[in-house]
Design a protein around this motif. Structure first.
Motif, PDB file in Angstrom:
ATOM      1  N   SER A  58      67.386  68.976  59.836  1.00 41.36           N
ATOM      2  CA  SER A  58      68.735  69.125  60.398  1.00 41.36           C
ATOM      3  C   SER A  58      69.794  68.424  59.556  1.00 41.36           C
ATOM      4  N   ILE A  59      69.373  67.569  58.620  1.00 47.39           N
ATOM      5  CA  ILE A  59      70.322  66.835  57.788  1.00 47.39           C
ATOM      6  C   ILE A  59      70.850  67.746  56.685  1.00 47.39           C
ATOM      7  N   VAL A  60      72.136  67.955  56.659  1.00 48.87           N
ATOM      8  CA  VAL A  60      72.742  68.804  55.629  1.00 48.87           C
ATOM      9  C   VAL A  60      73.883  68.095  54.902  1.00 48.87           C
ATOM     10  N   ASP A  61      74.281  66.927  55.367  1.00 52.51           N
ATOM     11  CA  ASP A  61      75.407  66.199  54.775  1.00 52.51           C
ATOM     12  C   ASP A  61      75.140  64.708  54.859  1.00 52.51           C
ATOM     13  N   LEU A  62      75.946  63.947  54.141  1.00 53.74           N
ATOM     14  CA  LEU A  62      76.063  62.520  54.392  1.00 53.74           C
ATOM     15  C   LEU A  62      77.232  62.343  55.354  1.00 53.74           C
ATOM     16  N   ALA A  63      76.929  61.899  56.564  1.00 50.99           N
ATOM     17  CA  ALA A  63      77.950  61.834  57.619  1.00 50.99           C
ATOM     18  C   ALA A  63      78.702  60.517  57.555  1.00 50.99           C
ATOM     19  N   VAL A  64      79.370  60.285  56.439  1.00 48.67           N
ATOM     20  CA  VAL A  64      80.176  59.080  56.242  1.00 48.67           C
ATOM     21  C   VAL A  64      81.594  59.521  55.917  1.00 48.67           C
ATOM     22  N   GLN A  65      82.562  59.034  56.671  1.00 50.28           N
ATOM     23  CA  GLN A  65      83.955  59.394  56.447  1.00 50.28           C
ATOM     24  C   GLN A  65      84.526  58.610  55.267  1.00 50.28           C
ATOM     25  N   PRO A  66      85.479  59.182  54.538  1.00 53.37           N
ATOM     26  CA  PRO A  66      85.985  58.529  53.317  1.00 53.37           C
ATOM     27  C   PRO A  66      86.738  57.229  53.570  1.00 53.37           C
ATOM     28  N   ASP A  67      87.196  56.999  54.813  1.00 57.26           N
ATOM     29  CA  ASP A  67      87.912  55.754  55.099  1.00 57.26           C
ATOM     30  C   ASP A  67      86.963  54.621  55.499  1.00 57.26           C
ATOM     31  N   GLU A  68      85.655  54.897  55.512  1.00 54.83           N
ATOM     32  CA  GLU A  68      84.669  53.876  55.850  1.00 54.83           C
ATOM     33  C   GLU A  68      84.234  53.146  54.587  1.00 54.83           C
ATOM     34  N   CYS A  69      84.449  51.838  54.557  1.00 54.93           N
ATOM     35  CA  CYS A  69      84.048  50.998  53.430  1.00 54.93           C
ATOM     36  C   CYS A  69      83.266  49.830  54.019  1.00 54.93           C
ATOM     37  N   PHE A  70      82.009  49.687  53.641  1.00 52.81           N
ATOM     38  CA  PHE A  70      81.151  48.759  54.354  1.00 52.81           C
ATOM     39  C   PHE A  70      80.107  48.169  53.404  1.00 52.81           C
ATOM     40  N   LEU A  71      79.511  47.081  53.849  1.00 49.03           N
ATOM     41  CA  LEU A  71      78.488  46.388  53.061  1.00 49.03           C
ATOM     42  C   LEU A  71      77.137  47.072  53.267  1.00 49.03           C
ATOM     43  N   THR A 124      70.040  59.510  52.339  1.00 52.90           N
ATOM     44  CA  THR A 124      69.769  60.619  53.255  1.00 52.90           C
ATOM     45  C   THR A 124      69.212  60.112  54.576  1.00 52.90           C
ATOM     46  N   SER A 125      68.247  59.209  54.515  1.00 56.48           N
ATOM     47  CA  SER A 125      67.614  58.721  55.741  1.00 56.48           C
ATOM     48  C   SER A 125      68.547  57.833  56.559  1.00 56.48           C
ATOM     49  N   THR A 126      69.447  57.118  55.875  1.00 55.15           N
ATOM     50  CA  THR A 126      70.318  56.164  56.576  1.00 55.15           C
ATOM     51  C   THR A 126      71.623  56.780  57.037  1.00 55.15           C
ATOM     52  N   LEU A 151      75.638  62.338  43.585  1.00 57.92           N
ATOM     53  CA  LEU A 151      74.564  62.780  44.462  1.00 57.92           C
ATOM     54  C   LEU A 151      74.821  64.212  44.920  1.00 57.92           C
ATOM     55  N   PRO A 152      74.193  65.226  44.297  1.00 61.06           N
ATOM     56  CA  PRO A 152      74.385  66.611  44.727  1.00 61.06           C
ATOM     57  C   PRO A 152      73.952  66.789  46.183  1.00 61.06           C
ATOM     58  N   ARG A 153      74.682  67.589  46.924  1.00 62.26           N
ATOM     59  CA  ARG A 153      74.327  67.801  48.329  1.00 62.26           C
ATOM     60  C   ARG A 153      72.961  68.471  48.442  1.00 62.26           C
ATOM     61  N   VAL A 163      70.377  65.983  48.802  1.00 61.31           N
ATOM     62  CA  VAL A 163      70.314  65.454  50.168  1.00 61.31           C
ATOM     63  C   VAL A 163      69.483  66.383  51.051  1.00 61.31           C
ATOM     64  N   VAL A 164      69.719  67.691  50.917  1.00 59.91           N
ATOM     65  CA  VAL A 164      68.972  68.673  51.712  1.00 59.91           C
ATOM     66  C   VAL A 164      67.484  68.592  51.395  1.00 59.91           C
ATOM     67  N   GLU A 165      67.141  68.509  50.104  1.00 61.81           N
ATOM     68  CA  GLU A 165      65.731  68.444  49.707  1.00 61.81           C
ATOM     69  C   GLU A 165      65.087  67.142  50.178  1.00 61.81           C
ATOM     70  N   ALA A 166      65.821  66.042  50.092  1.00 60.66           N
ATOM     71  CA  ALA A 166      65.286  64.762  50.563  1.00 60.66           C
ATOM     72  C   ALA A 166      65.064  64.799  52.073  1.00 60.66           C
ATOM     73  N   SER A 167      65.960  65.457  52.809  1.00 63.74           N
ATOM     74  CA  SER A 167      65.804  65.545  54.259  1.00 63.74           C
ATOM     75  C   SER A 167      64.567  66.347  54.632  1.00 63.74           C
ATOM     76  N   GLU A 168      64.267  67.386  53.841  1.00 60.34           N
ATOM     77  CA  GLU A 168      63.062  68.174  54.106  1.00 60.34           C
ATOM     78  C   GLU A 168      61.808  67.348  53.866  1.00 60.34           C
ATOM     79  N   GLU A 169      61.822  66.535  52.812  1.00 61.68           N
ATOM     80  CA  GLU A 169      60.687  65.664  52.543  1.00 61.68           C
ATOM     81  C   GLU A 169      60.509  64.626  53.646  1.00 61.68           C
ATOM     82  N   LEU A 170      61.617  64.214  54.246  1.00 59.90           N
ATOM     83  CA  LEU A 170      61.559  63.229  55.327  1.00 59.90           C
ATOM     84  C   LEU A 170      61.229  63.866  56.668  1.00 59.90           C
ATOM     85  N   GLY A 171      61.141  65.207  56.707  1.00 60.19           N
ATOM     86  CA  GLY A 171      60.874  65.906  57.953  1.00 60.19           C
ATOM     87  C   GLY A 171      62.078  65.997  58.861  1.00 60.19           C
ATOM     88  N   LYS A 172      63.278  65.901  58.257  1.00 63.74           N
ATOM     89  CA  LYS A 172      64.523  65.965  59.038  1.00 63.74           C
ATOM     90  C   LYS A 172      65.385  67.104  58.501  1.00 63.74           C
TER      91      LYS A 172
END
Length: 268
Positions: A86-99, A137-139, A70-72, A75-84
């Motif tokens: 301010s989103i420039v990254d996926l704010a998930v830390q590498p030690d987070e593993c979740f369902l 991007t939205s989540t 997933l190129p960053r 993510v930026v282009e998807a955030s613009e389409e969503l009207g957000k």
């Protein structure tokens, strides 16, 4: 003994969204030259790697995973389409593993498509991947600060080499001087750098890996604890028992008894 360290994954301005199809008993990950995760993960879970952070992983079990690149910029282009905007990254830390059932469902939908060569399926694949980008991007979109590299820590290649040597010498052991020479450092610098990078000394890291091996060997109830201690690299059963109890919180005999009880309950 596992499959060793991955090769460097590059430093692209992009993410890998990793969907774990099966359980992985060992998941060790380094980013920016620092240990960020050392645990197991369950099947169906996901984690996100920022490729700008030089991620490197140790592979303990055969991999059964899907990796979405997933190129960053996407993510930026998807955030613009969503009207957000301010989103420039996926704010998930590498030690987070979740369902995540949405990502899991997309992955399970793609698997049978990948097994066919029908050209018409490409449009469906593109649609699903575009949907995955918008969903991620939205989540999980946001802004995250990359942690600074710890001064005095080992370089990524030194971490890989040191842990590789320790694994190869799991039974016989290896001296700090040998590790230091292989990494081009003094013994003191190697010891300090290893602890800063991984959080424990080389000796404690080696003992933890021996306990991991002992846990696998204990599944065979016909093998005595003395034999397990020897085969896992401990000097004797007493040493094995002390280290095991310290790290697992229970003596090896009690652990094995609990394991046998659980098997009887499952078989009933």
């Amino acid at each position: 003994m596992g499959y060793g360290m991955t090769s460097p994954m590059g430093n692209d301005d992009a993410y890998l969204v990793c969907l774990n199809l099966r359980k992985q008993s060992t998941h060790e990950l380094w980013c920016d030259g620092r240990s960020v995760c050392s645990t197991s993960y369950e099947g169906g879970t996901i984690y996100v790697l920022d490729l700008r952070r030089d991620p490197i992983a140790y592979i303990g079990d055969p991999l059964h995973s899907l990796y979405f690149y997933l190129p960053r910029q996407a993510v930026v282009e998807a955030s613009e389409e969503l009207g957000k905007k301010s989103i420039v990254d996926l704010a998930v830390q590498p030690d987070e593993c979740f369902l995540d059932t949405i990502v899991g469902s997309i992955g399970q939908t793609l698997l049978p498509i990948f097994n066919t060569a029908a050209p018409a399926n490409q449009a469906l694949v593109d649609h699903l991947l575009q949907g995955l980008c918008v969903y991620m991007t939205s989540t999980y979109g946001g802004s995250q600060k990359r942690p600074d590299i710890v001064r005095g820590a080992l370089a990524p290649w030194q971490q890989r080499l040191a842990t590789q040597i320790l694994r190869e010498r799991l039974i016989d052991g290896v001296s700090i001087n040998e590790l230091a020479e292989a990494c081009g450092l003094s013994a003191g610098a190697l010891a300090r750098g290893f602890k800063k990078s991984i959080g424990v000394s080389p000796h404690q890291w080696l003992l933890s890996r021996r306990v991991d091996l002992a846990l696998d060997l204990m599944a065979d109830t016909d093998v005595s604890l003395a034999e397990i201690a020897f085969n896992a690299g401990f000097s004797d059963q007493s040493h094995f028992s002390r280290v095991f109890t310290q790290k697992m919180g229970v003596a090896p005999g009690a652990w094995r008894k609990s394991l046998a009880n659980n098997r009887r309950v499952e078989a009933a």
